[in-house]
Every structure is written in C-alpha cells, then in structure tokens.
Design an enzyme around this catalytic site. Structure first.
Site, PDB file in Angstrom:
ATOM      1  N   ASP A 187      -2.034  -0.011   8.296  1.00  0.00           N
ATOM      2  CA  ASP A 187      -1.893   0.722   7.038  1.00  0.00           C
ATOM      3  C   ASP A 187      -0.411   1.013   6.802  1.00  0.00           C
ATOM      4  OD1 ASP A 187      -1.686   2.974   5.148  1.00  0.00           O
ATOM      5  OD2 ASP A 187      -3.873   2.909   5.222  1.00  0.00           O
TER       6      ASP A 187
ATOM      7  N   ASP B   8       0.661   4.712   5.951  1.00  0.00           N
ATOM      8  CA  ASP B   8       0.566   5.597   7.122  1.00  0.00           C
ATOM      9  C   ASP B   8       1.689   5.319   8.114  1.00  0.00           C
ATOM     10  OD1 ASP B   8      -1.588   7.002   6.206  1.00  0.00           O
ATOM     11  OD2 ASP B   8      -3.074   5.863   7.331  1.00  0.00           O
TER      12      ASP B   8
ATOM     13  N   THR C  40     -14.944   2.054  -2.592  1.00  0.00           N
ATOM     14  CA  THR C  40     -15.129   1.005  -3.620  1.00  0.00           C
ATOM     15  C   THR C  40     -14.074  -0.087  -3.515  1.00  0.00           C
ATOM     16  OG1 THR C  40     -13.673   2.099  -5.203  1.00  0.00           O
ATOM     17  CG2 THR C  40     -15.995   2.772  -5.201  1.00  0.00           C
TER      18      THR C  40
HETATM   19  C1  PRP Z   1      -2.082   0.080   0.116  1.00  0.00           C
HETATM   20  C2  PRP Z   1      -0.932  -0.830  -0.223  1.00  0.00           C
HETATM   21  C3  PRP Z   1      -1.335  -1.374  -1.557  1.00  0.00           C
HETATM   22  C4  PRP Z   1      -2.843  -1.474  -1.421  1.00  0.00           C
HETATM   23  C5  PRP Z   1      -3.198  -2.894  -1.134  1.00  0.00           C
HETATM   24  O1  PRP Z   1      -1.978   1.278  -0.530  1.00  0.00           O
HETATM   25  O2  PRP Z   1       0.291  -0.163  -0.248  1.00  0.00           O
HETATM   26  O3  PRP Z   1      -0.980  -0.566  -2.658  1.00  0.00           O
HETATM   27  O4  PRP Z   1      -3.211  -0.664  -0.309  1.00  0.00           O
HETATM   28  O5  PRP Z   1      -4.564  -3.081  -1.187  1.00  0.00           O
HETATM   29  P1  PRP Z   1      -5.270  -3.921  -2.324  1.00  0.00           P
HETATM   30  O6  PRP Z   1      -4.437  -5.156  -2.530  1.00  0.00           O
HETATM   31  O7  PRP Z   1      -6.609  -4.246  -1.734  1.00  0.00           O
HETATM   32  O8  PRP Z   1      -5.368  -3.087  -3.548  1.00  0.00           O
HETATM   33  P2  PRP Z   1      -3.010   2.486  -0.248  1.00  0.00           P
HETATM   34  O9  PRP Z   1      -4.168   2.418  -1.178  1.00  0.00           O
HETATM   35  O10 PRP Z   1      -3.339   2.505   1.212  1.00  0.00           O
HETATM   36  O11 PRP Z   1      -2.204   3.758  -0.671  1.00  0.00           O
HETATM   37  P3  PRP Z   1      -0.871   4.363  -0.041  1.00  0.00           P
HETATM   38  O12 PRP Z   1       0.255   3.426  -0.380  1.00  0.00           O
HETATM   39  O13 PRP Z   1      -0.756   5.661  -0.755  1.00  0.00           O
HETATM   40  O14 PRP Z   1      -1.050   4.528   1.432  1.00  0.00           O
HETATM   41  N1  URA Z   2      -3.327  -1.530   2.690  1.00  0.00           N
HETATM   42  C1  URA Z   2      -2.570  -1.524   3.799  1.00  0.00           C
HETATM   43  O1  URA Z   2      -1.711  -0.649   3.975  1.00  0.00           O
HETATM   44  N2  URA Z   2      -2.781  -2.477   4.716  1.00  0.00           N
HETATM   45  C2  URA Z   2      -3.696  -3.441   4.560  1.00  0.00           C
HETATM   46  O2  URA Z   2      -3.834  -4.306   5.449  1.00  0.00           O
HETATM   47  C3  URA Z   2      -4.470  -3.437   3.390  1.00  0.00           C
HETATM   48  C4  URA Z   2      -4.266  -2.468   2.467  1.00  0.00           C
END
Ligand code: PRP
Ligand code: URA
Length: 211
Positions: free
Chosen positions: A202, A205, A110
C-alpha cells in the site's frame, strides 16, 4: 490498447531505486526519499519533448541565442494521498509549476473511487497537467481523476505512475486514449484484493507510515 500512449521509463537508476522501494524491509523515510527521487527522474524523461523557443541573451562574454521552454505552463496534480509522494520530485524539476489536488480513495469493499477533495489552479484549461499517483491498479482512481479534471476544463493531461498493473493500463487507454501514460514498471497483475503483484504494498501507508 493504444500502445504509443503508454511509455515505460525503465532507466537503470529508476529500476534500482524501485527495487529498493519494493523490499518489505524498506522503511518510511527511505521509501519516501526513493519515491521523490524516482519522480524527479521520471519528470526529466516526461518533459523530454517539451517545446523550446529561441531567446537572445547576453553572457558576460558575448551575445548569443539561448533556448527556453515555450509550451504550456505546467500544473502538477497529485491524487491524494499517495500521489503527494511524487509531487516534490516533479516540482524540483519544474519549480514554476502550480499545484492542484484531487482527493480520491478506493473503497476497500467496492474498489470504486470515492472523491473527497478537488482544488485546482484557476487557469487549469491553459496548463499541461501532470497527474501523479504511484499505483495504477484497477485504474478506477486514476480514470475518475482524469474525468474530473476534464470536467473542470483541463485540455492537456499526462498521467505519471510508478507501478502499473496491465488491468489499470487497459482502463486508462480505453477511458482516456488522449492521455499519455508514463510508468516505471508494469507488473504481473492484481491479487484478489486488487493489490498489484508483486507491487510494493500500500503506497499511501508506506509513504506516510500508517501501516
Ligand atoms: C491507492 C493509489 C491509487 C489507488 C490505485 O490509493 O494511490 O490512488 O489506490 O488503485 P486503483 O487503480 O484500483 O483505483 P488509496 O485508495 O489506497 O488511497 P491513499 O492514496 O489515500 O492511500
Ligand atoms: N493501492 C496501493 O497502494 N497499492 C496497490 O497495490 C493497489 C492499490
């Protein structure tokens, strides 16, 4: 877009380190260290306008007037997980800061943020909160985090991101025009999976080695 609320911190040291982070061959150890270093440099810039007050002190040589920070106490709030990668850099610069945590992840289907954790300093309404998250993609996660912090009573918030997509900046400036946003880079946009391009992949990761 409320341009004055968005600041691009493009110091040469930050740009150099960010380029190293973007490179796909950069491993977890270097990625983590570089992010911490950039967060420290960004914290230095973000605090540039923090208010000071005079204080009378005595050096080993003479009495004099020094300066000390006079504004609100600081709270740092990383958005879990990836925001944790910027925490130490900020706390290194502001060692007295309290730390709160907001747990959010972006549902891969989503693309909506899912909240799973929130623990904040008890005096959150009196603090200047610096919210950290390296990636501002759609802006959904950061916007939800800022809404949550406001619901918990936060009155002063700064959002600090490493790489932002224009789409995310638009969302934050629309949803939270009162929150100054600091970024180290504004990239081209999002791909079909809402990842930032060119971005750095990411962030969570790469910080935690969970690729
Ligand atoms: C990533 C990042 C942000 C989000 C950005 O987190 O650290 O929080 O995605 O995306 P958005 O602006 O479209 O919301 P993620 O959901 O991958 O979680 P993580 O930090 O646990 O890896
Ligand atoms: N979250 C990430 O970690 N990287 C991106 O590019 C977008 C969302």
């Amino acid at each position: 877009m409320a341009e004055k609320m968005v600041t691009l911190i493009d110091h040469p040291l930050i740009q150099h380190k960010l380029t190293l982070m973007r490179m796909k061959e950069t491993g977890t150890k270097d990625f983590r260290e570089l992010l911490e270093e950039i967060a420290m440099l960004m914290a230095y810039e973000i605090t540039r306008d923090f208010p000071l007050e005079d204080i009378e002190i005595e050096t080993p040589m003479a009495k004099c007037t020094g300066k000390r920070l006079a504004g609100k106490k600081v709270g740092v709030v990383p958005i879990l997980r990836a925001g944790l990668g910027m925490l130490n850099g900020v706390v290194n610069m502001i060692p007295a800061a309290r730390v709160g945590h907001v747990g959010l992840y972006r549902d891969p289907k989503t693309l909506k943020p899912v909240e799973y954790y929130c623990k904040l300093p008890s005096d959150v309404e009196e603090r200047m909160l610096i919210v950290t998250d390296p990636m501002l993609a759609t802006g959904g996660s950061a916007s939800a985090a800022l809404t949550l912090l406001k619901e918990k009573g936060a009155k002063s918030i700064i959002l600090m991101c490493l790489v932002a997509a224009p789409e995310g900046i638009e969302v934050i400036t629309k949803d939270h025009p009162d929150v100054p946003l600091y970024v180290a880079a504004i990239d081209d946009g999002l791909n079909e999976h809402a990842y930032i391009v060119p971005g750095l992949g990411d962030a969570g990761d790469r910080i935690f080695g969970t690729l």
